[in-house]
Design a protein around this motif. Structure first.
Motif, PDB file in Angstrom:
ATOM      1  N   PHE A  88     -18.029  61.788 -53.106  1.00  7.87           N
ATOM      2  CA  PHE A  88     -16.811  61.331 -52.420  1.00  7.87           C
ATOM      3  C   PHE A  88     -16.439  59.868 -52.706  1.00  7.87           C
ATOM      4  N   LYS A  89     -17.434  58.988 -52.744  1.00  8.74           N
ATOM      5  CA  LYS A  89     -17.183  57.572 -53.001  1.00  8.74           C
ATOM      6  C   LYS A  89     -16.091  56.990 -52.090  1.00  8.74           C
ATOM      7  N   LEU A  90     -16.284  57.176 -50.793  1.00 13.36           N
ATOM      8  CA  LEU A  90     -15.372  56.540 -49.835  1.00 13.36           C
ATOM      9  C   LEU A  90     -15.987  55.230 -49.369  1.00 13.36           C
ATOM     10  N   LEU A  91     -15.137  54.274 -49.007  1.00 14.25           N
ATOM     11  CA  LEU A  91     -15.646  53.012 -48.462  1.00 14.25           C
ATOM     12  C   LEU A  91     -16.097  53.266 -47.035  1.00 14.25           C
ATOM     13  N   PRO A  92     -17.401  53.129 -46.745  1.00 20.42           N
ATOM     14  CA  PRO A  92     -17.942  53.554 -45.457  1.00 20.42           C
ATOM     15  C   PRO A  92     -17.404  52.738 -44.278  1.00 20.42           C
ATOM     16  N   ASN A  93     -16.925  51.535 -44.563  1.00 17.80           N
ATOM     17  CA  ASN A  93     -16.511  50.657 -43.464  1.00 17.80           C
ATOM     18  C   ASN A  93     -15.019  50.753 -43.163  1.00 17.80           C
ATOM     19  N   LYS A  94     -14.349  51.629 -43.882  1.00 19.31           N
ATOM     20  CA  LYS A  94     -12.910  51.744 -43.667  1.00 19.31           C
ATOM     21  C   LYS A  94     -12.581  53.117 -43.079  1.00 19.31           C
ATOM     22  N   THR A  95     -11.544  53.153 -42.268  1.00 18.98           N
ATOM     23  CA  THR A  95     -11.128  54.430 -41.694  1.00 18.98           C
ATOM     24  C   THR A  95     -10.521  55.283 -42.801  1.00 18.98           C
ATOM     25  N   GLY A 126      -4.158  67.899 -44.868  1.00 16.02           N
ATOM     26  CA  GLY A 126      -4.554  68.485 -43.594  1.00 16.02           C
ATOM     27  C   GLY A 126      -5.461  67.602 -42.759  1.00 16.02           C
ATOM     28  N   LEU A 127      -5.299  66.283 -42.885  1.00 16.59           N
ATOM     29  CA  LEU A 127      -6.168  65.382 -42.129  1.00 16.59           C
ATOM     30  C   LEU A 127      -5.378  64.443 -41.214  1.00 16.59           C
ATOM     31  N   ALA A 128      -4.185  64.850 -40.854  1.00 17.02           N
ATOM     32  CA  ALA A 128      -3.323  63.978 -40.054  1.00 17.02           C
ATOM     33  C   ALA A 128      -4.017  63.535 -38.769  1.00 17.02           C
ATOM     34  N   GLU A 129      -4.902  64.400 -38.255  1.00 20.76           N
ATOM     35  CA  GLU A 129      -5.534  64.068 -36.964  1.00 20.76           C
ATOM     36  C   GLU A 129      -6.731  63.130 -37.108  1.00 20.76           C
ATOM     37  N   LYS A 130      -7.234  62.988 -38.341  1.00 21.84           N
ATOM     38  CA  LYS A 130      -8.458  62.207 -38.535  1.00 21.84           C
ATOM     39  C   LYS A 130      -8.181  60.790 -39.047  1.00 21.84           C
ATOM     40  N   THR A 131      -6.920  60.396 -38.979  1.00 23.25           N
ATOM     41  CA  THR A 131      -6.507  59.118 -39.558  1.00 23.25           C
ATOM     42  C   THR A 131      -7.441  57.965 -39.241  1.00 23.25           C
ATOM     43  N   ASP A 132      -7.861  57.876 -37.953  1.00 24.68           N
ATOM     44  CA  ASP A 132      -8.628  56.699 -37.548  1.00 24.68           C
ATOM     45  C   ASP A 132     -10.133  56.931 -37.531  1.00 24.68           C
ATOM     46  N   SER A 133     -10.571  58.089 -38.053  1.00 26.82           N
ATOM     47  CA  SER A 133     -12.015  58.341 -38.106  1.00 26.82           C
ATOM     48  C   SER A 133     -12.624  57.596 -39.281  1.00 26.82           C
ATOM     49  N   PRO A 135     -15.584  57.673 -42.382  1.00 21.52           N
ATOM     50  CA  PRO A 135     -16.132  58.738 -43.225  1.00 21.52           C
ATOM     51  C   PRO A 135     -17.347  59.433 -42.612  1.00 21.52           C
ATOM     52  N   HIS A 136     -18.234  58.665 -41.952  1.00 24.88           N
ATOM     53  CA  HIS A 136     -19.450  59.309 -41.427  1.00 24.88           C
ATOM     54  C   HIS A 136     -19.163  60.172 -40.205  1.00 24.88           C
ATOM     55  N   GLU A 137     -17.947  60.077 -39.689  1.00 26.67           N
ATOM     56  CA  GLU A 137     -17.626  60.865 -38.491  1.00 26.67           C
ATOM     57  C   GLU A 137     -17.015  62.227 -38.817  1.00 26.67           C
ATOM     58  N   ILE A 138     -16.735  62.458 -40.111  1.00 28.28           N
ATOM     59  CA  ILE A 138     -16.090  63.724 -40.468  1.00 28.28           C
ATOM     60  C   ILE A 138     -16.978  64.523 -41.418  1.00 28.28           C
ATOM     61  N   SER A 139     -16.635  65.801 -41.603  1.00 27.64           N
ATOM     62  CA  SER A 139     -17.492  66.686 -42.406  1.00 27.64           C
ATOM     63  C   SER A 139     -17.333  66.393 -43.894  1.00 27.64           C
TER      64      SER A 139
END
Lengths: 235, 303
Positions: A88-95, A126-133, A135-139
């Protein structure tokens, strides 16, 4: 869109990455890159991103010769290529929102258009609801969708995916694949390196098969294994 | 390039990695505080040394038999000397009065005559010159020398030499200490920055993949280093200032009156706060932080 001409990439102690690799991938194509681990799939993707430089041969991406591309222009090349990775390579500290927005900040997109584009793409995946989550909080599947959103938010002409479904369950993987197909329909060239046999067989797209750094098969509407039809005959 | 974006990135990352940011601030604080303390101490000692040097005095005793003319000639001679800062005539009566103050009425009351000679107290501009000035009185006929000696000219020859030697030794030692601590500060700070960037190398990798230019990646890190260094150094400067003032205050008002403390009082007058020190420390800290970030990032931004 991508042209490889006689490309050779050898790693330091005689480990072959790619050997005499030649192939053309046209604009708007949807291509699977298959082969066992170590066959050169990741090498190919890194070469396209100019993370690696070939020992010999020529690589053109969107008409630009990577061999003569100046170092300072490499970021510009990458902005025209969306990338999706197995991890995935997402920035862990960013929403979720800020991860996608970062790709736009980098390009110098005005704040107003960032505010418009990010929610747009997030609802597309399909992630409109997870905007402010975070990366570690989602599947895992959701994280991969964020990464697809980030890759596509600039509407790049080319999208590379290295094992995009490698870390997620098969059902979620179908969703990701559908997303990539939709992106392909907008005209974006999509190149997917994968181990996912079922997926490749089901989709019947162009297949490039690598073995020990060589291209052993290039088939339109191919399957994961070359032998499937022969097996059918045997019965 | 959007400065506000970089600034919010820098502050955001400091908030998220606050432990690391605090470690960096503390490192900068400790190293610049030590550096500042050394500099202030050096300055205080320098001032103490200067004030000691200023007290070096030559006493030139005048023969009782000298005529007023001869005395005037001696005074003109003193006036003409380039190395003399000031001088003062002490008459026989003044000398006796001082003697009485020091040793009591009783001894003086028994004296049939005033045995004390008149004298000039000569202050030299530079303690290093005291020998040369004193020598010019050795053979003066007006000076009250016993035959074959120079005992009519009194000055603390040995004391001055020892004092000058000590001062120059202390100064040298302080320079060496300053150098060592400056080098230690640079090492400590660069190590801290390198650690904090190592912890975030994945972030840097992702930024590059998304197509961020090297400077786009660098700016938040450089700003972070700058802010960290500035905060640490300003705290250190404040700490050193309070310390300097506190020590001076304690020494001036202390009830304990050891000989050493009395000497120390002369050394540490505390008024010596080098004005340039605060901004120098702050700029140094900020500069170290920013450059530290740049250097530490270099290996992650090769391509």
């Amino acid at each position: 869109m991508i042209v490889f001409e006689d490309v050779i990439k050898v790693y330091d102690p005689d480990v072959v990455g790619l050997q005499d690799f030649t192939c053309h991938i046209g604009k708007g194509e949807f291509v699977f890159l298959v082969g066992p681990s170590g066959s050169g799939k990741s090498t190919l993707i890194k070469l396209v991103l100019k993370e690696l430089v070939p020992n010999s041969g020529r690589i053109l991406v969107a008409g630009r010769n990577l061999g003569t591309l100046r170092k300072s222009r490499v970021p510009l090349l990458r902005r025209n290529i969306g990338c999706v990775f197995q991890d995935f390579k997402l920035l862990p500290n960013k929403t979720v929102h800020d991860n996608v927005a970062y790709a736009l900040e980098v390009v110098g997109e005005p704040r107003r258009s960032i505010r418009r584009k990010v929610p747009e793409i997030l609802s597309l995946v399909g992630l409109a609801e997870k905007t402010d989550s975070y990366p570690h909080e989602i599947s895992g599947g959701e994280q991969q969708r964020v990464s697809v959103a980030r890759a596509f938010v600039n509407h790049p002409p080319l999208l590379l995916a290295d094992e995009p479904t490698g870390n997620i369950d098969p059902e979620t993987a179908v969703g990701i694949m559908q997303l990539l197909v939709r992106i392909n329909r907008t005209g974006t060239t999509v190149l997917i390196a994968t181990h996912d046999r079922d997926m490749v067989n089901r989709m019947r797209r162009r297949v490039l098969q690598l073995e020990a750094g060589r291209l052993v098969r290039d088939e339109r509407r191919g399957s994961y294994d070359q032998v499937t039809e022969e097996v059918g005959d045997a019965f | 390039m959007r400065f506000s974006f970089f600034l919010s990135e820098a502050f955001g990352s400091m908030r998220r990695n606050w432990v690391m940011a605090m470690a960096a601030v503390i490192t900068v604080f400790i190293s610049t505080a030590i550096l500042g303390a050394v500099l202030v101490t050096r300055d205080n000692l320098n001032q103490g040394a200067t004030s000691l040097k200023n007290r070096v005095m030559i006493e030139v005793f005048i023969k009782d038999s000298a005529t007023p003319k001869q005395t005037q000639a001696l005074e003109r001679k003193i006036q003409g000397m380039n190395d003399v800062k000031s001088y003062k005539y002490i008459s026989k009566e003044e000398a006796l009065r001082r003697f009485r103050e020091r040793f009591g009425e009783r001894i003086v009351a028994n004296l049939p005559i005033n045995p004390l000679p008149a004298s000039y107290e000569v202050q030299v501009k530079d303690a290093d010159q005291v020998d040369r000035v004193a020598q010019q009185f050795f053979n003066d006929p007006t000076v009250d020398n016993d035959p074959g000696t120079h005992n009519g000219v009194k000055y603390a020859k040995e004391t001055v030499r020892k004092m000058l030697g000590t001062i120059s030794l202390i100064e040298k030692g302080m320079w060496v200490t300053t150098g060592i601590f400056a080098a230690a500060a640079v090492l400590l700070i660069s190590t801290t920055v390198r650690l904090s960037i190592f912890a975030r190398r994945r972030e840097v990798e992702i930024m590059r993949l998304v197509g961020a230019t090297n400077w786009f990646i660098r700016w938040p890190f450089v700003l972070e280093g700058f802010i960290t260094g500035l905060v640490g150094a300003v705290l250190a400067a404040a700490f050193v200032w309070v310390g300097n003032w506190g020590i001076a205050n304690w020494i001036q008002t202390s009830q304990i009156d050891f000989l050493s403390l009395r000497i120390f009082r002369m050394w540490w007058q505390g008024g010596t706060w080098p004005l340039g020190l605060m901004p120098t420390l702050a700029i140094l800290g900020a500069f170290l932080g920013a450059v530290g970030s740049l250097v530490a990032l270099r290996r992650y931004l090769k391509t």
